[in-house]
Motif scaffolding. Structure first.
Motif, PDB file in Angstrom:
ATOM      1  N   PHE A 143       7.769  59.188 -26.354  1.00 53.42           N
ATOM      2  CA  PHE A 143       6.295  58.801 -25.922  1.00 53.42           C
ATOM      3  C   PHE A 143       6.951  57.476 -24.806  1.00 53.42           C
ATOM      4  O   PHE A 143       7.132  56.475 -25.137  1.00 53.42           O
ATOM      5  CB  PHE A 143       5.742  58.271 -27.025  1.00 53.42           C
ATOM      6  CG  PHE A 143       4.306  57.727 -26.136  1.00 53.42           C
ATOM      7  CD1 PHE A 143       3.640  58.127 -25.374  1.00 53.42           C
ATOM      8  CD2 PHE A 143       3.616  56.393 -26.716  1.00 53.42           C
ATOM      9  CE1 PHE A 143       2.112  57.700 -24.346  1.00 53.42           C
ATOM     10  CE2 PHE A 143       2.758  55.421 -26.117  1.00 53.42           C
ATOM     11  CZ  PHE A 143       2.247  56.263 -24.832  1.00 53.42           C
ATOM     12  N   ILE A 144       6.496  57.842 -23.560  1.00 51.08           N
ATOM     13  CA  ILE A 144       6.781  56.483 -22.439  1.00 51.08           C
ATOM     14  C   ILE A 144       5.521  56.445 -21.501  1.00 51.08           C
ATOM     15  O   ILE A 144       5.063  57.254 -21.091  1.00 51.08           O
ATOM     16  CB  ILE A 144       7.938  56.827 -21.064  1.00 51.08           C
ATOM     17  CG1 ILE A 144       9.362  57.614 -22.048  1.00 51.08           C
ATOM     18  CG2 ILE A 144       7.969  56.295 -20.241  1.00 51.08           C
ATOM     19  CD1 ILE A 144      10.434  58.010 -21.234  1.00 51.08           C
ATOM     20  N   GLU A 145       5.158  55.142 -21.988  1.00 51.10           N
ATOM     21  CA  GLU A 145       3.829  54.816 -21.969  1.00 51.10           C
ATOM     22  C   GLU A 145       3.239  55.000 -20.173  1.00 51.10           C
ATOM     23  O   GLU A 145       2.185  55.600 -19.659  1.00 51.10           O
ATOM     24  CB  GLU A 145       2.909  54.039 -21.915  1.00 51.10           C
ATOM     25  CG  GLU A 145       1.250  53.892 -21.925  1.00 51.10           C
ATOM     26  CD  GLU A 145       0.727  52.549 -22.327  1.00 51.10           C
ATOM     27  OE1 GLU A 145      -0.650  52.578 -23.102  1.00 51.10           O
ATOM     28  OE2 GLU A 145       1.817  52.517 -23.102  1.00 51.10           O
ATOM     29  N   SER A 146       4.321  54.481 -19.126  1.00 50.59           N
ATOM     30  CA  SER A 146       4.094  53.928 -18.019  1.00 50.59           C
ATOM     31  C   SER A 146       4.427  55.355 -17.345  1.00 50.59           C
ATOM     32  O   SER A 146       5.920  56.076 -17.288  1.00 50.59           O
ATOM     33  CB  SER A 146       4.831  53.549 -17.043  1.00 50.59           C
ATOM     34  OG  SER A 146       4.846  53.334 -16.197  1.00 50.59           O
ATOM     35  N   GLY A 147       3.316  56.053 -15.846  1.00 49.06           N
ATOM     36  CA  GLY A 147       3.920  57.440 -16.034  1.00 49.06           C
ATOM     37  C   GLY A 147       5.758  57.318 -14.337  1.00 49.06           C
ATOM     38  O   GLY A 147       6.155  57.444 -14.496  1.00 49.06           O
ATOM     39  N   SER A 148       5.781  55.807 -14.147  1.00 56.05           N
ATOM     40  CA  SER A 148       7.033  55.153 -13.212  1.00 56.05           C
ATOM     41  C   SER A 148       7.893  55.254 -14.335  1.00 56.05           C
ATOM     42  O   SER A 148       9.109  55.822 -13.426  1.00 56.05           O
ATOM     43  CB  SER A 148       6.045  53.378 -12.211  1.00 56.05           C
ATOM     44  OG  SER A 148       6.034  52.763 -13.523  1.00 56.05           O
ATOM     45  N   THR A 149       7.686  54.649 -15.433  1.00 59.90           N
ATOM     46  CA  THR A 149       8.834  54.870 -16.139  1.00 59.90           C
ATOM     47  C   THR A 149       9.838  55.788 -16.612  1.00 59.90           C
ATOM     48  O   THR A 149      10.997  55.905 -16.338  1.00 59.90           O
ATOM     49  CB  THR A 149       8.767  53.948 -17.498  1.00 59.90           C
ATOM     50  OG1 THR A 149       8.065  52.812 -16.960  1.00 59.90           O
ATOM     51  CG2 THR A 149       9.593  53.578 -18.149  1.00 59.90           C
ATOM     52  N   ALA A 150       8.070  56.534 -17.178  1.00 60.87           N
ATOM     53  CA  ALA A 150       8.794  58.587 -17.015  1.00 60.87           C
ATOM     54  C   ALA A 150      10.075  59.277 -16.163  1.00 60.87           C
ATOM     55  O   ALA A 150      10.576  59.300 -15.933  1.00 60.87           O
ATOM     56  CB  ALA A 150       7.831  59.301 -17.866  1.00 60.87           C
ATOM     57  N   VAL A 151       9.461  58.364 -14.622  1.00 61.84           N
ATOM     58  CA  VAL A 151      10.240  59.449 -13.090  1.00 61.84           C
ATOM     59  C   VAL A 151      11.433  59.175 -13.814  1.00 61.84           C
ATOM     60  O   VAL A 151      12.666  59.654 -13.165  1.00 61.84           O
ATOM     61  CB  VAL A 151       9.083  59.088 -12.443  1.00 61.84           C
ATOM     62  CG1 VAL A 151       9.736  58.920 -11.438  1.00 61.84           C
ATOM     63  CG2 VAL A 151       7.951  59.816 -12.458  1.00 61.84           C
ATOM     64  N   GLN A 152      11.624  57.308 -14.007  1.00 63.60           N
ATOM     65  CA  GLN A 152      12.715  56.412 -13.931  1.00 63.60           C
ATOM     66  C   GLN A 152      14.114  57.249 -14.870  1.00 63.60           C
ATOM     67  O   GLN A 152      14.391  57.522 -14.627  1.00 63.60           O
ATOM     68  CB  GLN A 152      12.974  54.963 -13.462  1.00 63.60           C
ATOM     69  CG  GLN A 152      12.076  54.456 -12.576  1.00 63.60           C
ATOM     70  CD  GLN A 152      12.779  54.576 -10.984  1.00 63.60           C
ATOM     71  OE1 GLN A 152      14.194  54.032 -11.631  1.00 63.60           O
ATOM     72  NE2 GLN A 152      12.121  55.124 -10.490  1.00 63.60           N
ATOM     73  N   SER A 153      13.206  57.584 -16.104  1.00 62.41           N
ATOM     74  CA  SER A 153      13.637  58.121 -17.032  1.00 62.41           C
ATOM     75  C   SER A 153      14.457  59.485 -16.671  1.00 62.41           C
ATOM     76  O   SER A 153      15.707  59.901 -16.714  1.00 62.41           O
ATOM     77  CB  SER A 153      13.321  58.586 -18.067  1.00 62.41           C
ATOM     78  OG  SER A 153      12.555  57.292 -18.487  1.00 62.41           O
ATOM     79  N   LEU A 154      13.306  60.054 -15.949  1.00 60.40           N
ATOM     80  CA  LEU A 154      14.179  61.339 -15.613  1.00 60.40           C
ATOM     81  C   LEU A 154      15.330  61.394 -14.666  1.00 60.40           C
ATOM     82  O   LEU A 154      16.314  61.959 -14.400  1.00 60.40           O
ATOM     83  CB  LEU A 154      12.845  62.125 -14.616  1.00 60.40           C
ATOM     84  CG  LEU A 154      11.806  63.129 -15.517  1.00 60.40           C
ATOM     85  CD1 LEU A 154      10.634  63.224 -14.628  1.00 60.40           C
ATOM     86  CD2 LEU A 154      11.852  64.218 -16.339  1.00 60.40           C
ATOM     87  N   ILE A 155      14.646  60.437 -13.428  1.00 65.09           N
ATOM     88  CA  ILE A 155      16.201  60.102 -11.969  1.00 65.09           C
ATOM     89  C   ILE A 155      17.470  59.584 -13.062  1.00 65.09           C
ATOM     90  O   ILE A 155      18.806  60.125 -12.418  1.00 65.09           O
ATOM     91  CB  ILE A 155      15.392  58.765 -11.345  1.00 65.09           C
ATOM     92  CG1 ILE A 155      14.200  59.710 -10.665  1.00 65.09           C
ATOM     93  CG2 ILE A 155      16.358  58.765 -10.760  1.00 65.09           C
ATOM     94  CD1 ILE A 155      13.817  59.293  -9.528  1.00 65.09           C
TER      95      ILE A 155
END
Length: 456
Positions: A75-87
């Protein structure tokens, strides 16, 4: 006798050799299995809401395992943090709001959407019971959280469809959080507000009712989908393909196993309230989650127009730049998805149990039995037509209806929605504008609808 004994020994030797060969093959197969264990991957999700059900159900029912994947959900609450995790490759996929993926790509990342699970906003316009038609909103006040928020966008979009001008015909008041908006509704400070599922239940308990939802008004919006990177797609297409297969089967299970799916929703939403779970299941699962989870290009175009006010780059980009449709198109064109629903279709009438056992109820482990709500009566009346003409059905619009849904239900093909629109041009000026309680005339063809089609 000697010859017979020799033949017997030859047969016995042959049998022994075959057994040795078979055991050898089994051993090699076992070695291959141990050499290729389930592949470990991580999938992030960005909210604790019913929008995440496709991931939870796919995981819980073992569809990732079926395709050789050992998935860890984070669970990664922030969308921007989720994107950074993808990158950064900390996660391989992220089920998240489309806005985060789009904004990231505008900044130059290689993040793309490969599936769309919620292609509209899950808002319903809850209004005072005295308001039964859109034009009655004139002179009234509607609550939003703040200007520029999703509730503000949804409210202004709805008013535009209703032919009403914010600030002139209808007052929009910035109230704040959803509890604050409920307090304003209850006190009579405002006459309506955009409300998301399952909070709609609380609004109904306060005596308010649904005038329309965003789907009924034709809004496409990439609310929730599955994102990954172009680098992963290029280097591991089979992995992406298997993830998509698992998701598609998970969605099919979601739509065809009501009780089991509601139990999984209850686990992750941490509630045993059967009414809340039924509201989430019916509205998000049955109505809004697509059987073929294409991202919405039209919805991304709307979002780009919205973003262009703050980001000039959004003005020059095409919706196609933000998606990769390769894998969903493969599954669609191959018949993979159609076969799932042919073997086990979703029941046609919304509100019915949809598990294999039609008598299945919405029981959730540990939940208190809920009072069974009365089934909404959909008012229909056949109208006699001249000999040789199509029969006309008088129909009262219900929550979640669209012209394409009604065309599929009554005409057997969703693309025949224009027939319904053309039959109602005297009272209907916009095919993307329906409201609850609206009366329509549906021209019923003498041809029977094709069987086996599922309705959403």
């Amino acid at each position: 006798m000697a010859a017979k004994g020799k033949q017997h020994r030859i047969k016995l030797l042959t049998l022994v050799c075959l057994l040795i060969l078979l055991c050898s093959n089994v051993a090699r197969a076992a070695e291959n299995i141990s050499e290729h264990p389930a592949e470990k991957i991580t999938i992030a999700y960005s909210s604790i809401s019913g929008n995440m059900a496709p991931l939870w159900i796919t995981y819980e029912r073992g569809f990732f395992r079926k395709y050789g994947l050992d998935v860890e959900m984070v669970f990664i609450e922030s969308g921007s943090t989720a994107v950074q995790s993808l990158i950064s490759k900390e996660v391989a996929f992220a089920q998240m709001a489309g806005a985060g993926a789009i904004q990231s790509r505008l900044r130059g990342s290689d993040v793309v959407m490969i599936a769309g699970f919620l292609n509209t906003m899950d808002y319903q316009l809850m209004v005072d019971k005295s308001i039964t038609r859109p034009e009655q909103l004139a002179g009234k006040t509607l609550a939003v959280s703040r200007r520029g928020s999703s509730s503000d966008f949804a409210t202004r979009y709805a008013l535009d469809k209703f032919g009403l001008t914010p600030g002139k015909d209808v007052t929009i008041l910035e109230i704040g959080s959803q509890p604050a908006r409920f307090a304003a509704l209850e006190s009579g400070k405002v006459n309506g507000a955009m409300t998301s599922v399952p909070s709609t239940l609380k609004a109904k308990a306060l005596g308010f009712h649904t005038l329309a939802d965003l789907q009924m008004l034709g809004l496409e919006y990439q609310h929730t989908g599955l994102a990954t990177t172009q680098a992963l797609i290029k280097s591991r297409p089979d992995l992406v393909r298997n993830v998509m297969k698992a998701y598609v089967e998970g969605i099919h299970y979601y739509k065809t196993h009501r009780a089991e799916s509601m139990a999984i929703l209850g686990k992750y939403l941490k509630t045993k309230d059967a009414d809340v779970l039924a509201e989430v299941y019916e509205h998000l699962g049955m109505l809004l989650t697509p059987e073929k989870p294409y991202p919405t290009l039209r919805g991304i175009e709307i979002m780009l127009r919205e973003m262009s006010a703050k980001d000039a780059k959004a003005k020059t980009r095409r919706p196609e730049d933000f998606v990769d449709l390769t894998f969903i198109k493969e599954l669609d064109s191959s018949g993979f998805i159609d076969r799932l629903y042919k073997d086990q279709p979703v029941v046609a009438r919304r509100g019915e149990p949809v598990s294999r056992d039609k008598a299945a109820t919405a029981k959730v482990a540990g939940a208190q039995p809920a009072v069974k709500p009365k089934t909404a009566q959909i008012e229909t009346k056949a109208v006699s037509a001249p000999s040789g003409a199509a029969e006309v059905l008088d129909y009262t619009v219900q929550r979640g209806d669209t012209l394409s849904y009604l065309a599929l239900k009554y005409l057997g093909n969703s693309y025949k929605w224009k027939r319904i629109y053309e039959a109602n041009t005297a009272t209907m000026t916009n095919p993307n504008f329906l409201y609850i309680g609206q009366r329509l005339k549906i021209p019923i063809s003498s041809e029977k609808p094709a069987g086996g089609q599922s309705l959403r």
